[in-house]
Design an enzyme around this catalytic site. Structure first.
Site, PDB file in Angstrom:
ATOM      1  N   ALA A 116     -42.951  15.981  16.781  1.00  0.00           N
ATOM      2  CA  ALA A 116     -41.454  16.375  16.101  1.00  0.00           C
ATOM      3  C   ALA A 116     -40.705  17.439  16.685  1.00  0.00           C
ATOM      4  O   ALA A 116     -41.160  18.118  17.216  1.00  0.00           O
ATOM      5  CB  ALA A 116     -41.749  16.747  14.471  1.00  0.00           C
ATOM      6  N   ALA A 154     -44.597  19.456  19.669  1.00  0.00           N
ATOM      7  CA  ALA A 154     -43.639  19.425  18.627  1.00  0.00           C
ATOM      8  C   ALA A 154     -43.046  20.814  18.660  1.00  0.00           C
ATOM      9  O   ALA A 154     -43.735  21.953  19.134  1.00  0.00           O
ATOM     10  CB  ALA A 154     -44.220  19.705  17.053  1.00  0.00           C
ATOM     11  N   ASN A 207     -38.883   7.689  15.593  1.00  0.00           N
ATOM     12  CA  ASN A 207     -39.214   7.979  14.086  1.00  0.00           C
ATOM     13  C   ASN A 207     -37.808   8.586  13.483  1.00  0.00           C
ATOM     14  O   ASN A 207     -36.803   8.426  14.443  1.00  0.00           O
ATOM     15  CB  ASN A 207     -40.148   8.926  13.764  1.00  0.00           C
ATOM     16  CG  ASN A 207     -40.969   8.838  12.407  1.00  0.00           C
ATOM     17  OD1 ASN A 207     -40.370   8.471  11.806  1.00  0.00           O
ATOM     18  ND2 ASN A 207     -42.219   8.827  12.640  1.00  0.00           N
ATOM     19  N   HIS A 265     -21.387  21.435  28.962  1.00  0.00           N
ATOM     20  CA  HIS A 265     -19.956  21.532  29.198  1.00  0.00           C
ATOM     21  C   HIS A 265     -19.910  22.867  30.012  1.00  0.00           C
ATOM     22  O   HIS A 265     -21.067  23.452  30.413  1.00  0.00           O
ATOM     23  CB  HIS A 265     -19.343  22.291  27.692  1.00  0.00           C
ATOM     24  CG  HIS A 265     -19.297  21.375  26.938  1.00  0.00           C
ATOM     25  ND1 HIS A 265     -18.420  20.448  26.563  1.00  0.00           N
ATOM     26  CD2 HIS A 265     -20.354  21.084  25.799  1.00  0.00           C
ATOM     27  CE1 HIS A 265     -18.696  19.392  25.321  1.00  0.00           C
ATOM     28  NE2 HIS A 265     -19.927  20.044  24.864  1.00  0.00           N
TER      29      HIS A 265
END
Length: 230
Positions: free
Chosen positions: A174, A192, A117, A147
């Site tokens: 989401a 989500a 999406n 890092h």
């Protein structure tokens, strides 16, 4: 525990990438990058691929339905033509809503019936591999790069990356974030807002920051909930 870079190249991973993926940058820095060895991200071959593919994803976002005479098949074919230049490996059934964002694109391999999406981000400095029938909700991020925690090391401009492996029939709600080096098993559901820092077992539901398993599903339960008869 902070992640640390590998100290040696990974010949098997390099060979797999060269044999199975398209659109790869040339040079030693690429081999270091996907092996998990610390590498210089300012390398000219890596830099050129990033600049080129960023413009490709911009162009993909600007594809207009009206320019395909409102023909769905034609519009889908135009999108796929762009995706084939961006991704390392894909199926014709691949569908990614624009906009989406990549570092290289070429380190991404997706199986059949892949759907992502809006605003999906793939920081694919190492390999990101998806199985079949994967569903990704809006604003999800798959991050392979990291890092050094030592600021003096970070100041040298080096970074390193760990691969992400995603199984088949997985679903991401989401705003899910998947961190470097994670493997997610077949049939997993990531709720989500979840931040996934460790491997996720197959046929489980995870949620939270960091992600925790909140439900185990047997294959029979998974099939029943997803309307599969076998």
């Amino acid at each position: 525990m902070p992640q640390i870079p590998e100290t040696e190249l990974n010949p098997e991973r390099i060979a797999w990438a060269r044999e199975n993926l398209k659109n790869l940058p040339e040079g030693d820095a690429y081999d270091q990058m996907i092996s998990g060895v610390a590498y210089d991200y300012t390398d000219s071959n890596l830099y050129m691929r990033r600049l080129t593919v960023h413009e490709m994803t911009d162009d993909y976002r600007l594809l207009r339905f009206r320019d395909s005479n409102f023909d769905v098949t034609m519009h889908r074919a135009r999108r796929n033509k762009f995706l084939e230049r961006i991704l390392g490996k894909m199926d014709k059934s691949t569908f990614i809503e624009p906009p989406f964002f990549v570092d290289y694109g070429s380190n991404i391999s997706v199986g059949k019936n892949f759907y992502a999406n809006f605003n999906t981000t793939f920081l694919d400095c190492s390999l990101i591999t998806f199985g079949d029938n994967v569903l990704i909700g809006p604003n999800c991020s798959f991050i392979t790069v990291t890092h050094p925690t030592d600021p003096t090391e970070r100041a040298k401009g080096l970074e390193f990356a760990k691969p992400i492996n995603i199984g088949s029939r997985t679903w991401f709600g989401a705003n899910v974030t998947v961190m470097p080096g994670v493997t997610i098993g077949d049939g997993a559901v990531c709720a989500a807002g979840t931040v996934i820092t460790k491997d996720v077992p197959a046929n489980t539901v995870v949620m939270g920051v960091p992600a925790k398993v909140v439900e185990h599903m047997t294959p029979e339960q998974f099939k029943k909930e997803n309307g599969e008869s076998k």
